[in-house]
Write a protein that holds these residues in place. Sequence first.
Motif, PDB file in Angstrom:
ATOM      1  N   SER A  16      -9.914  16.199  -8.614  1.00 26.56           N
ATOM      2  CA  SER A  16     -10.041  14.427  -8.298  1.00 26.56           C
ATOM      3  C   SER A  16      -8.500  14.641  -8.209  1.00 26.56           C
ATOM      4  CB  SER A  16     -10.932  13.873  -8.323  1.00 26.56           C
ATOM      5  OG  SER A  16     -10.366  12.106  -7.982  1.00 26.56           O
ATOM      6  N   LEU A  17      -7.760  13.749  -7.077  1.00 29.14           N
ATOM      7  CA  LEU A  17      -6.620  13.485  -7.496  1.00 29.14           C
ATOM      8  C   LEU A  17      -6.468  12.298  -7.149  1.00 29.14           C
ATOM      9  CD1 LEU A  17      -4.410  16.184  -5.107  1.00 29.14           C
ATOM     10  CD2 LEU A  17      -4.464  15.626  -7.507  1.00 29.14           C
ATOM     11  N   LEU A  18      -7.250  11.605  -6.118  1.00 27.11           N
ATOM     12  CA  LEU A  18      -6.858   9.856  -5.794  1.00 27.11           C
ATOM     13  C   LEU A  18      -8.164   9.210  -5.426  1.00 27.11           C
ATOM     14  CD1 LEU A  18      -5.183   7.785  -5.674  1.00 27.11           C
ATOM     15  CD2 LEU A  18      -4.549   8.292  -3.184  1.00 27.11           C
ATOM     16  N   LYS A  19      -8.743   8.041  -5.600  1.00 26.31           N
ATOM     17  CA  LYS A  19      -9.948   7.385  -4.932  1.00 26.31           C
ATOM     18  C   LYS A  19      -9.311   5.959  -4.844  1.00 26.31           C
ATOM     19  CE  LYS A  19     -12.114   7.419  -9.729  1.00 26.31           C
ATOM     20  NZ  LYS A  19     -13.026   9.021  -9.396  1.00 26.31           N
ATOM     21  N   MET A  20     -10.287   6.349  -3.051  1.00 24.15           N
ATOM     22  CA  MET A  20      -9.465   5.675  -2.177  1.00 24.15           C
ATOM     23  C   MET A  20     -10.617   4.653  -1.436  1.00 24.15           C
ATOM     24  SD  MET A  20      -8.066   9.073   0.681  1.00 24.15           S
ATOM     25  CE  MET A  20      -9.506   9.892   0.611  1.00 24.15           C
ATOM     26  N   GLU A  21      -9.841   3.860  -0.865  1.00 23.89           N
ATOM     27  CA  GLU A  21     -10.992   2.483  -0.218  1.00 23.89           C
ATOM     28  C   GLU A  21     -10.827   2.691   1.078  1.00 23.89           C
ATOM     29  OE1 GLU A  21     -10.537  -0.846  -3.817  1.00 23.89           O
ATOM     30  OE2 GLU A  21      -9.027  -0.306  -2.980  1.00 23.89           O
ATOM     31  N   TYR A  22     -12.320   1.848   1.367  1.00 21.52           N
ATOM     32  CA  TYR A  22     -12.225   1.845   3.028  1.00 21.52           C
ATOM     33  C   TYR A  22     -11.372   0.365   3.075  1.00 21.52           C
ATOM     34  CZ  TYR A  22     -14.946   5.365   3.797  1.00 21.52           C
ATOM     35  OH  TYR A  22     -15.558   6.653   4.122  1.00 21.52           O
ATOM     36  N   LEU A  23      -9.938  -0.515   3.565  1.00 21.89           N
ATOM     37  CA  LEU A  23      -9.609  -1.133   3.614  1.00 21.89           C
ATOM     38  C   LEU A  23      -9.742  -1.685   5.609  1.00 21.89           C
ATOM     39  CD1 LEU A  23      -6.437  -0.681   1.684  1.00 21.89           C
ATOM     40  CD2 LEU A  23      -8.556  -1.374   1.677  1.00 21.89           C
ATOM     41  N   CYS A  24      -9.375  -3.064   5.682  1.00 20.61           N
ATOM     42  CA  CYS A  24      -9.300  -3.505   6.738  1.00 20.61           C
ATOM     43  C   CYS A  24      -7.881  -4.577   6.925  1.00 20.61           C
ATOM     44  CB  CYS A  24     -10.626  -5.184   6.907  1.00 20.61           C
ATOM     45  SG  CYS A  24     -12.372  -4.347   7.299  1.00 20.61           S
ATOM     46  N   CYS A  25      -7.372  -4.397   8.158  1.00 18.05           N
ATOM     47  CA  CYS A  25      -5.892  -4.907   8.611  1.00 18.05           C
ATOM     48  C   CYS A  25      -5.599  -4.757   9.830  1.00 18.05           C
ATOM     49  CB  CYS A  25      -4.847  -4.155   7.399  1.00 18.05           C
ATOM     50  SG  CYS A  25      -5.405  -2.058   8.035  1.00 18.05           S
ATOM     51  N   ALA A  26      -4.916  -5.567  10.180  1.00 14.19           N
ATOM     52  CA  ALA A  26      -4.296  -5.698  11.738  1.00 14.19           C
ATOM     53  C   ALA A  26      -2.346  -6.503  11.269  1.00 14.19           C
ATOM     54  CB  ALA A  26      -4.904  -6.626  11.661  1.00 14.19           C
ATOM     55  N   SER A  27      -2.442  -6.492  12.764  1.00 18.22           N
ATOM     56  CA  SER A  27      -0.912  -6.592  12.433  1.00 18.22           C
ATOM     57  C   SER A  27      -0.664  -8.661  12.144  1.00 18.22           C
ATOM     58  CB  SER A  27      -0.176  -6.055  13.651  1.00 18.22           C
ATOM     59  OG  SER A  27      -0.516  -6.791  15.256  1.00 18.22           O
ATOM     60  N   PRO A  28       0.550  -8.353  11.834  1.00 15.72           N
ATOM     61  CA  PRO A  28       1.068  -9.982  11.732  1.00 15.72           C
ATOM     62  C   PRO A  28       1.130 -10.547  13.210  1.00 15.72           C
ATOM     63  CG  PRO A  28       2.586  -8.882  10.298  1.00 15.72           C
ATOM     64  CD  PRO A  28       1.764  -6.935  11.348  1.00 15.72           C
ATOM     65  N   ASP A  29       1.501 -10.011  13.887  1.00 16.16           N
ATOM     66  CA  ASP A  29       0.983 -10.291  15.852  1.00 16.16           C
ATOM     67  C   ASP A  29       0.482 -10.739  15.390  1.00 16.16           C
ATOM     68  OD1 ASP A  29       2.348 -10.912  18.360  1.00 16.16           O
ATOM     69  OD2 ASP A  29       1.007  -9.788  18.985  1.00 16.16           O
ATOM     70  N   PHE A  30      -1.077  -9.480  15.555  1.00 19.51           N
ATOM     71  CA  PHE A  30      -2.874 -10.236  15.887  1.00 19.51           C
ATOM     72  C   PHE A  30      -3.189 -11.081  15.396  1.00 19.51           C
ATOM     73  CE2 PHE A  30      -6.795  -9.569  15.405  1.00 19.51           C
ATOM     74  CZ  PHE A  30      -7.710  -9.051  16.833  1.00 19.51           C
ATOM     75  N   ILE A  31      -2.932 -11.704  13.873  1.00 24.68           N
ATOM     76  CA  ILE A  31      -3.561 -12.472  12.785  1.00 24.68           C
ATOM     77  C   ILE A  31      -3.030 -13.702  13.738  1.00 24.68           C
ATOM     78  CG2 ILE A  31      -3.284 -13.111  10.690  1.00 24.68           C
ATOM     79  CD1 ILE A  31      -3.490 -10.073   9.700  1.00 24.68           C
ATOM     80  N   ALA A  32      -1.575 -13.679  14.042  1.00 23.10           N
ATOM     81  CA  ALA A  32      -0.651 -15.358  14.242  1.00 23.10           C
ATOM     82  C   ALA A  32      -1.270 -15.261  16.255  1.00 23.10           C
ATOM     83  CB  ALA A  32       0.858 -14.515  14.186  1.00 23.10           C
ATOM     84  N   ARG A  33      -1.884 -14.679  16.095  1.00 24.36           N
ATOM     85  CA  ARG A  33      -1.910 -14.970  17.908  1.00 24.36           C
ATOM     86  C   ARG A  33      -4.028 -15.575  17.503  1.00 24.36           C
ATOM     87  NH1 ARG A  33      -2.968 -11.301  21.469  1.00 24.36           N
ATOM     88  NH2 ARG A  33      -1.635  -9.645  20.293  1.00 24.36           N
ATOM     89  N   HIS A  34      -4.095 -14.808  16.906  1.00 17.62           N
ATOM     90  CA  HIS A  34      -6.259 -15.086  16.954  1.00 17.62           C
ATOM     91  C   HIS A  34      -6.502 -14.867  15.372  1.00 17.62           C
ATOM     92  CE1 HIS A  34      -6.044 -12.481  20.682  1.00 17.62           C
ATOM     93  NE2 HIS A  34      -5.716 -12.053  19.972  1.00 17.62           N
ATOM     94  N   GLN A  76       1.250   3.284   4.242  1.00 21.26           N
ATOM     95  CA  GLN A  76       3.082   2.884   4.194  1.00 21.26           C
ATOM     96  C   GLN A  76       2.278   2.077   5.265  1.00 21.26           C
ATOM     97  OE1 GLN A  76       5.394   4.563   3.061  1.00 21.26           O
ATOM     98  NE2 GLN A  76       6.513   2.496   4.454  1.00 21.26           N
ATOM     99  N   PRO A  77       1.913   2.135   5.890  1.00 17.51           N
ATOM    100  CA  PRO A  77       2.003   0.748   7.406  1.00 17.51           C
ATOM    101  C   PRO A  77       1.806  -1.155   6.150  1.00 17.51           C
ATOM    102  CG  PRO A  77       0.320   2.250   8.299  1.00 17.51           C
ATOM    103  CD  PRO A  77       1.011   2.626   6.417  1.00 17.51           C
ATOM    104  N   LEU A  78       0.379  -0.916   5.507  1.00 17.16           N
ATOM    105  CA  LEU A  78       0.766  -2.495   4.608  1.00 17.16           C
ATOM    106  C   LEU A  78       2.411  -2.497   3.623  1.00 17.16           C
ATOM    107  CD1 LEU A  78      -3.069  -1.222   3.646  1.00 17.16           C
ATOM    108  CD2 LEU A  78      -1.922  -3.477   4.775  1.00 17.16           C
ATOM    109  N   ARG A  79       3.028  -1.415   3.229  1.00 17.80           N
ATOM    110  CA  ARG A  79       3.943  -1.030   2.344  1.00 17.80           C
ATOM    111  C   ARG A  79       4.992  -2.112   3.040  1.00 17.80           C
ATOM    112  NH1 ARG A  79       4.084   4.332  -0.706  1.00 17.80           N
ATOM    113  NH2 ARG A  79       2.473   4.013  -2.732  1.00 17.80           N
ATOM    114  N   ASP A  80       5.107  -0.879   4.606  1.00 18.16           N
ATOM    115  CA  ASP A  80       6.096  -1.786   5.076  1.00 18.16           C
ATOM    116  C   ASP A  80       6.179  -3.107   6.456  1.00 18.16           C
ATOM    117  OD1 ASP A  80       4.657  -1.550   7.615  1.00 18.16           O
ATOM    118  OD2 ASP A  80       5.493   0.394   7.646  1.00 18.16           O
ATOM    119  N   GLY A  81       4.348  -3.801   5.411  1.00 18.98           N
ATOM    120  CA  GLY A  81       4.464  -5.134   6.190  1.00 18.98           C
ATOM    121  C   GLY A  81       3.667  -5.058   8.025  1.00 18.98           C
ATOM    122  N   SER A  82       3.539  -3.544   8.839  1.00 21.87           N
ATOM    123  CA  SER A  82       3.704  -3.875  10.091  1.00 21.87           C
ATOM    124  C   SER A  82       1.773  -3.713   9.902  1.00 21.87           C
ATOM    125  CB  SER A  82       4.009  -2.760  10.879  1.00 21.87           C
ATOM    126  OG  SER A  82       3.196  -0.956  10.133  1.00 21.87           O
TER     127      SER A  82
END
Length: 301
Positions: free
Chosen positions: A157-175, A250-256
């Motif tokens: 085993s190399l990495l234990k993962m999680e299920y994450l919910c996410c959306a773009s900043p623009d989507f969150i700003a609008r909805h 990567q999208p979470l790191r770069d803020g997209s």
Amino acid sequence: MDRLEAMQVFCAVVEAGGFSKAAQRLGISTSSVTNQVAALEKHFGVRLLQRTTRSMSLTAEGVVCHAQARQVLAGMAALEADLQQAGQRPSGSLRVDMPSSISRNIVAPALPRFIAAYPEIDLRLTVSDRLIDMVEEGIDVMLRIVPPQDSSLVARSLLKMEYLCCASPDFIARHGQPHTPQALDKFACLNFLYPKSRQVRPWLFQDADGAEPYAHTPPAALSFDHIESMIAAAQAGCGIVQALSVSVMQPLRDGSLLPLLQAYRTAGPDVWVLFHPRQLRAAKVQVFVDFLAQLFQQQAG
């Protein structure tokens, strides 16, 4: 008497079907073959072969001895090969297969330092998510995000993962954003389809009280059977996604993408590295597996 040599001669007699044929195969005299088998029988105190002028057959003890001797000789050959490989400079062709999300987000960006450290390794990386026969397809090392099914392989085993919910900043700003899994039903969501069955992968959640994970899959106007396309659509503002942490790292790191429903995140499968036991001490495999272990440890940190 050299017992290993005597066992090798005995196995040659059995497999060649006679003393003279075994002598020809081994490049020694027939009398030497006869003496080696006799010495082995004397050592064990049992008759291993029934011999007449016209035929030869194994005794019951001979059948057991032949089976065990083959295992001992095979083990010794494997040990010698492993120790020789362990002392060699890592080199040669190394075939590696892994899912696209792991390659793109973790492994590929780190490859320059591996190549710099081991310039004599010819690394050939293929990207797939399908179950494959490593031996048949000539794969040395394989990464997968499902529990290993083949018990004959070494799995780490190399990495234990999680299920994450996410959306773009623009989507969150609008909805806005949901505050419970059930509230997802009021938002535009993107579902993932299993490529073979075309069934929607359930969304999984876990409450803060530590109860068992549960599924709540929101309706979606958009569904994908390709995880990277689904994530790209989420980055463009199409809706909310749930994906494994390795896919949205990567999208979470770069803020997209921004995380949602953090209180309800739940454990996913591990990332596994798989390789055949006979390659456990192959220098090129060992250094690449060590490289992966260090790389994924950095990701977990």
